[in-house]
Motif scaffolding. Structure first.
Motif, PDB file in Angstrom:
ATOM      1  N   TYR A 176       0.842  -1.209   0.000  1.00 25.01           N
ATOM      2  CA  TYR A 176       0.000   0.000   0.000  1.00 25.01           C
ATOM      3  C   TYR A 176       0.875   1.257   0.000  1.00 25.01           C
ATOM      4  O   TYR A 176       0.681   2.189   0.774  1.00 25.01           O
ATOM      5  N   ASP A 177       1.843   1.243  -0.901  1.00 24.97           N
ATOM      6  CA  ASP A 177       2.834   2.310  -0.976  1.00 24.97           C
ATOM      7  C   ASP A 177       3.016   2.650  -2.444  1.00 24.97           C
ATOM      8  O   ASP A 177       3.408   1.786  -3.229  1.00 24.97           O
ATOM      9  N   GLY A 178       2.707   3.890  -2.822  1.00 24.67           N
ATOM     10  CA  GLY A 178       2.808   4.302  -4.213  1.00 24.67           C
ATOM     11  C   GLY A 178       4.221   4.246  -4.752  1.00 24.67           C
ATOM     12  O   GLY A 178       4.425   4.301  -5.955  1.00 24.67           O
ATOM     13  N   HIS A 179       5.205   4.141  -3.859  1.00 29.52           N
ATOM     14  CA  HIS A 179       6.597   4.085  -4.287  1.00 29.52           C
ATOM     15  C   HIS A 179       7.089   2.655  -4.464  1.00 29.52           C
ATOM     16  O   HIS A 179       8.244   2.445  -4.829  1.00 29.52           O
ATOM     17  N   VAL A 180       6.251   1.672  -4.195  1.00 27.73           N
ATOM     18  CA  VAL A 180       6.663   0.286  -4.381  1.00 27.73           C
ATOM     19  C   VAL A 180       6.052  -0.208  -5.683  1.00 27.73           C
ATOM     20  O   VAL A 180       4.837  -0.221  -5.844  1.00 27.73           O
ATOM     21  N   GLY A 181       6.910  -0.595  -6.604  1.00 31.53           N
ATOM     22  CA  GLY A 181       6.423  -1.050  -7.894  1.00 31.53           C
ATOM     23  C   GLY A 181       7.484  -1.837  -8.621  1.00 31.53           C
ATOM     24  O   GLY A 181       8.665  -1.797  -8.254  1.00 31.53           O
ATOM     25  N   PHE A 182       7.062  -2.569  -9.642  1.00 28.80           N
ATOM     26  CA  PHE A 182       8.001  -3.388 -10.407  1.00 28.80           C
ATOM     27  C   PHE A 182       7.855  -3.077 -11.883  1.00 28.80           C
ATOM     28  O   PHE A 182       6.746  -3.050 -12.423  1.00 28.80           O
ATOM     29  N   MET A 183       8.985  -2.784 -12.532  1.00 26.95           N
ATOM     30  CA  MET A 183       9.011  -2.546 -13.976  1.00 26.95           C
ATOM     31  C   MET A 183       9.694  -3.720 -14.649  1.00 26.95           C
ATOM     32  O   MET A 183      10.911  -3.893 -14.486  1.00 26.95           O
ATOM     33  N   PRO A 184       8.954  -4.572 -15.391  1.00 30.58           N
ATOM     34  CA  PRO A 184       9.576  -5.773 -15.948  1.00 30.58           C
ATOM     35  C   PRO A 184      10.491  -5.454 -17.116  1.00 30.58           C
ATOM     36  O   PRO A 184      10.246  -4.507 -17.859  1.00 30.58           O
ATOM     37  N   SER A 185      11.548  -6.266 -17.244  1.00 32.30           N
ATOM     38  CA  SER A 185      12.430  -6.124 -18.405  1.00 32.30           C
ATOM     39  C   SER A 185      11.863  -6.913 -19.574  1.00 32.30           C
ATOM     40  O   SER A 185      12.246  -6.716 -20.719  1.00 32.30           O
ATOM     41  N   PHE A 186      10.922  -7.832 -19.279  1.00 32.33           N
ATOM     42  CA  PHE A 186      10.316  -8.621 -20.352  1.00 32.33           C
ATOM     43  C   PHE A 186       9.054  -7.918 -20.843  1.00 32.33           C
ATOM     44  O   PHE A 186       8.706  -6.848 -20.369  1.00 32.33           O
ATOM     45  N   GLU A 187       8.373  -8.574 -21.790  1.00 29.54           N
ATOM     46  CA  GLU A 187       7.175  -7.973 -22.385  1.00 29.54           C
ATOM     47  C   GLU A 187       6.116  -7.712 -21.313  1.00 29.54           C
ATOM     48  O   GLU A 187       5.883  -8.540 -20.440  1.00 29.54           O
ATOM     49  N   ASP A 188       5.480  -6.543 -21.407  1.00 31.39           N
ATOM     50  CA  ASP A 188       4.457  -6.164 -20.432  1.00 31.39           C
ATOM     51  C   ASP A 188       3.148  -6.874 -20.764  1.00 31.39           C
ATOM     52  O   ASP A 188       2.594  -6.713 -21.847  1.00 31.39           O
ATOM     53  N   HIS A 189       2.636  -7.667 -19.804  1.00 32.72           N
ATOM     54  CA  HIS A 189       1.410  -8.430 -20.047  1.00 32.72           C
ATOM     55  C   HIS A 189       0.189  -7.777 -19.394  1.00 32.72           C
ATOM     56  O   HIS A 189      -0.856  -8.414 -19.246  1.00 32.72           O
ATOM     57  N   SER A 190       0.316  -6.505 -18.986  1.00 30.90           N
ATOM     58  CA  SER A 190      -0.752  -5.841 -18.236  1.00 30.90           C
ATOM     59  C   SER A 190      -2.098  -5.920 -18.929  1.00 30.90           C
ATOM     60  O   SER A 190      -3.124  -6.143 -18.286  1.00 30.90           O
ATOM     61  N   GLU A 191      -2.099  -5.725 -20.246  1.00 36.45           N
ATOM     62  CA  GLU A 191      -3.400  -5.653 -20.925  1.00 36.45           C
ATOM     63  C   GLU A 191      -4.172  -6.964 -20.791  1.00 36.45           C
ATOM     64  O   GLU A 191      -5.394  -6.974 -20.852  1.00 36.45           O
ATOM     65  N   GLU A 192      -3.466  -8.067 -20.577  1.00 38.60           N
ATOM     66  CA  GLU A 192      -4.162  -9.353 -20.419  1.00 38.60           C
ATOM     67  C   GLU A 192      -4.857  -9.443 -19.070  1.00 38.60           C
ATOM     68  O   GLU A 192      -5.820 -10.193 -18.908  1.00 38.60           O
ATOM     69  N   PHE A 193      -4.362  -8.687 -18.075  1.00 36.92           N
ATOM     70  CA  PHE A 193      -4.945  -8.786 -16.743  1.00 36.92           C
ATOM     71  C   PHE A 193      -6.224  -7.963 -16.617  1.00 36.92           C
ATOM     72  O   PHE A 193      -7.046  -8.247 -15.758  1.00 36.92           O
ATOM     73  N   TYR A 194      -6.374  -6.912 -17.439  1.00 39.29           N
ATOM     74  CA  TYR A 194      -7.490  -5.998 -17.254  1.00 39.29           C
ATOM     75  C   TYR A 194      -8.797  -6.508 -17.863  1.00 39.29           C
ATOM     76  O   TYR A 194      -9.863  -6.024 -17.528  1.00 39.29           O
ATOM     77  N   GLY A 195      -8.708  -7.477 -18.755  1.00 37.60           N
ATOM     78  CA  GLY A 195      -9.925  -8.069 -19.281  1.00 37.60           C
ATOM     79  C   GLY A 195     -10.426  -7.392 -20.546  1.00 37.60           C
ATOM     80  O   GLY A 195      -9.681  -6.716 -21.252  1.00 37.60           O
TER      81      GLY A 195
END
Lengths: 257, 544
Positions: free
Chosen positions: B169-188
């Motif tokens: 629950y911290d806006g400063h904690v995040g992960f930027m992948p070096s591989f292909e971003d699969h985010s669009e698959e998670f949103y439906g």
């Protein structure tokens, strides 16, 4: 073999190229140490031995590799051009004695000389500003001990090239090309190349934090993953030993003309 | 296959074929140096492995290069030719093995997680504040990364990273992948609309696709939606694959976005119940028309919009109101390198004087979607607009070189305080009204600015939600999988508590003076009229 080793050591005393390069790199290291301490003082910081080891060790590794190429080539093959090995063989020494005599001499001379060049600036900084409290000295000593293996492997690789080419200047040329290739990939810190293996061992994990207006706080971590330790040992022994073996197989039947 | 692996396989293959042909030649030539050719493939193999790294799928290629060394050792023509044939076959095998293997050249996700986790555990500054149970987190997430390795799945690894980061629950904690971003698959899927929670608790459609099956069914921007896929929309939102991968620092922000993911939930069709214009509840079946992430991004851009000018540039809103747009807390690289922001201050001062001379009395400082930057910029803005006198900013945590960490008293549960920071106000706006516009994307240094200016008499902080609530210094740790960013530099407030960031109660220290209701009027102005609703509200407030 003892006589061969003695004669190689005797010749080395008069090898101007190796001695000049060694002295020049020692002087370079001393000057570099003072320059780095001065730069830090101008920025209001005290450069301790620990800081220097954490932030500049990889630079020392680069310098070391340049020395290895020269020292290994000159120590092992400096007298190849005047066919000293032919006379050694004709005087009754076996191929194995000639080969391993040169290999042992090269390793015994080059490894300590390289370590001296690598450690000179560090020793100067420690003498002036002490070690400091941020870097674990035990961890650095373990890394230094491990570095001996890829250094030895690097020397063995140069010797294999030398026994095939039979010319110290070709060894130096090929050696520098190999060194340049390694520097192209230094970021990979791969264990498969001696140069990148050395970079991996000399690069300490550095973490920084900061206040709103204050200086950076540095945290150094000398810990090594067990895969790096095992990989360094295994690959260095395998490749280094392999190079020595292949060199002997080649030398055993090689026509020395 | 990556280029270097292809080069290696081709080199071994061609070397094997060439050495097959010249197998007997070395004996016919005077010089035995030709034997060294049998060492070349192995040497090149080591160099390429050094560049590209070891890959198990390429093992046959590595063995092929090693097999050619046999020709260096044995001078028998038949042995050399046999080694060449074996090496060629092994090199050819690389291609089908690499192409068919899902795990080819994937990072070791579990190893990268372990490495990053260890660093974060040592250096995350809000462990005690947020009561982080590191062992429990490791036990929960490490198996997920192992599963990602087993299945050779970047998607599983990315979901695991996102979910792990959401635990803080911290806006400063995040992960930027070096591989292909699969985010669009998670949103439906996209069904032609997005849902947002209104200030009265009802759920409304926004970002409706014009002239589509959705509008034909009777749904438009502002229509109240009562059910999505047979569920309450907020419950439907929890069914989204993305739900566990997002978290918010403050519960008010979480509530604002509580229905946001619902409109991506469903299969090829979804049943939606809504209140039609005639007041009756209707249910329609909507078909998917694309990816939800695209609609969500476009819709949030409208809700989160800031004034469309460059960073630290001005826009004249009306005859009395001027807006200073601050998109990020950065000025230029020279100032960032030198730490000298006097040029920025002098320029801004001159611009303020110019607008005052032109008769402007109302100032809007637009901090919407400002992701942060340098605290020096916060000080400059604060100095320009704060009342004359000294103002408190924040306190550094006390750093201990020997510990290699900030000093925390376990018995009292308090962090030790380091240097306190202040700035001196110059009141260049002559105490005339100032409105700070913020949203949930106003983070880090933007959080700082909202916090330090909120206490000033002539300043009003306004928005649909408060700022992000993430104020600690941030740094990243990079592995082959990507970069993990987290809070690592501690800031405290005047009372010695953590500056702004929320603890387990999810109440950040950065609040609003006026919370603008997100209601049907806001939706109409934003989506139908195409106007900046919050800016209108800011002008309205300053006109009173």
């Amino acid at each position: 073999m003892r006589n061969i080793i003695k004669s190689q050591l005797y010749q080395l005393k008069f090898n101007r190229i190796t001695i000049m390069v060694f002295v020049a790199l020692i002087a370079f290291g001393i000057v570099q140490a003072f320059v780095q301490m001065d730069i830090n003082l101008r920025n209001g910081k005290l450069l301790t031995g620990g800081d220097y080891a954490a932030l500049n060790s990889s630079m020392q590794v680069v310098v070391a590799q340049m020395f290895i190429v020269v020292c290994a080539a000159q120590t092992c093959f400096g007298d190849f051009v005047d066919k000293t090995t032919n006379y050694e063989l004709m005087s009754g020494h076996t191929r194995a004695q000639v080969y391993f005599g040169r290999v042992i001499t090269t390793l015994v001379v080059t490894v300590p000389a390289t370590l001296i060049i690598m450690l000179t600036p560090e020793i100067v900084v420690i003498a002036v500003n002490g070690w400091g409290t941020k870097l674990d000295i035990g961890g650095m000593l373990i890394r230094l001990a491990l570095m001996v293996l890829p250094l030895t492997r690097y020397i063995c690789e140069m010797m294999l090239i030398g026994f095939i080419m039979k010319n110290p200047y070709i060894v130096m040329g090929v050696g520098y090309v190999y060194f340049a290739l390694g520097m192209q990939f230094y970021e990979s810190q791969s264990l498969f190349l001696a140069s990148t293996n050395l970079i991996a061992l000399s690069t300490v994990n550095v973490w920084t934090t900061f206040g709103l207006d204050s200086e950076l706080n540095y945290v150094y971590d000398t810990g090594l993953d067990y895969t790096v330790i095992l990989g360094t040992i295994a690959i260095s022994l395998l490749v280094g030993g392999g190079c020595v073996l292949l060199g002997y197989i080649f030398f055993k039947k090689d026509d020395q003309n | 296959m990556i280029a270097l692996d292809t080069v290696l396989a081709v080199v071994v293959l061609l070397s094997a074929l060439a050495l097959f042909v010249v197998a007997g030649y070395a004996e016919k030539l005077v010089s035995t140096r030709w034997r060294a050719l049998y060492c070349l493939p192995a040497s090149l193999c080591l160099i390429l492995m050094g560049a590209a790294g070891f890959e198990l799928c390429m093992m046959t290629g590595y063995i092929g290069a090693a097999v050619l060394l046999v020709g260096f050792i044995w001078e028998n023509v038949k042995v050399r030719r046999g080694a060449s044939i074996a090496a060629a076959l092994l090199a050819v095998l690389c291609f089908p093995i690499c192409e068919s293997n899902m795990g080819y050249r994937l990072p070791d996700f579990a190893a990268d997680f372990r490495e990053s986790f260890a660093v974060m555990k040592d250096h995350y500054v809000l462990t005690e504040h947020k009561e982080i149970d590191w062992d429990a987190l490791y036990d929960e997430y490490h198996p997920r990364f192992q599963q990602a390795d087993t299945e050779g799945s970047e998607k599983i690894a990315q979901a695991a990273w996102n979910s792990f980061c959401a635990e803080f629950y911290d806006g400063h904690v995040g992960f930027m992948p070096s591989f292909e971003d699969h985010s669009e698959e998670f949103y439906g899927n996209d069904y032609g609309l997005m849902l947002m929670r209104l200030s009265d608790g009802s759920i409304a459609a926004v970002g409706v696709e014009p002239d589509s099956a959705v509008t034909e069914a009777g749904i438009h921007n502002g229509t109240i939606v009562t059910s999505w896929d047979g569920m309450d929309p907020v419950e439907a939102s929890k069914k989204s694959e993305m739900y566990e991968q997002i978290s918010y620092t403050d519960k008010d922000i979480a509530e604002f976005y509580s229905a946001m993911l619902a409109a991506g939930v469903g299969d090829s069709t979804v049943d939606v119940s809504f209140i039609a214009d005639n007041g009756e509840e209707k249910t329609v079946t909507l078909s998917k028309m694309g990816k939800f992430i695209d609609r969500m991004d476009d819709t949030l851009a409208i809700i989160s919009q800031g004034v469309e000018v460059g960073n630290l540039e001005w826009a004249e809103i009306d005859e009395n109101t001027v807006c200073l747009r601050i998109k990020s807390m950065m000025y230029d690289t020279k100032a960032a390198t030198d730490g000298n922001y006097s040029r920025m201050k002098n320029n801004l001062y001159a611009e303020v004087e110019e607008y005052k001379a032109a008769g402007y009395t109302n100032l809007v400082i637009d901090l919407r979607s400002n992701g942060g930057g340098a605290s020096d910029v916060v000080k400059v803005i604060g100095e320009l607009f704060a009342p004359v006198g000294e103002h408190y900013y924040a306190t550094d945590g006390k750093w201990d070189d020997t510990l290699g960490n900030y000093v925390y008293n376990v018995e009292t549960g308090e962090y030790a305080e380091g240097e306190k920071h202040y700035f001196t106000g110059e009141n260049t706006w002559d105490s005339n009204p100032i409105v700070l516009l913020v949203n949930a994307g106003s983070a880090s240094a933007a959080d700082h600015l909202a916090m330090v200016m909120r206490g000033m008499d002539n300043v009003t902080v306004m928005g649909f939600t408060e700022p992000n609530g993430s104020a600690q210094g941030v740094a990243g740790y990079t592995t082959e999988s990507g970069m993990l960013a987290f809070s690592c530099s501690l800031l405290l407030d005047e009372n010695g508590d953590v500056f702004i960031d929320s603890d387990t109660d999810m109440e950040s220290g950065d609040d609003l003076d006026i919370k603008v209701p997100f209601d049907s009027e806001a939706i109409k102005v934003l989506f139908e009229d195409g106007e900046d609703y919050l800016m209108n509200k800011a002008i309205e407030h300053m006109s009173k």
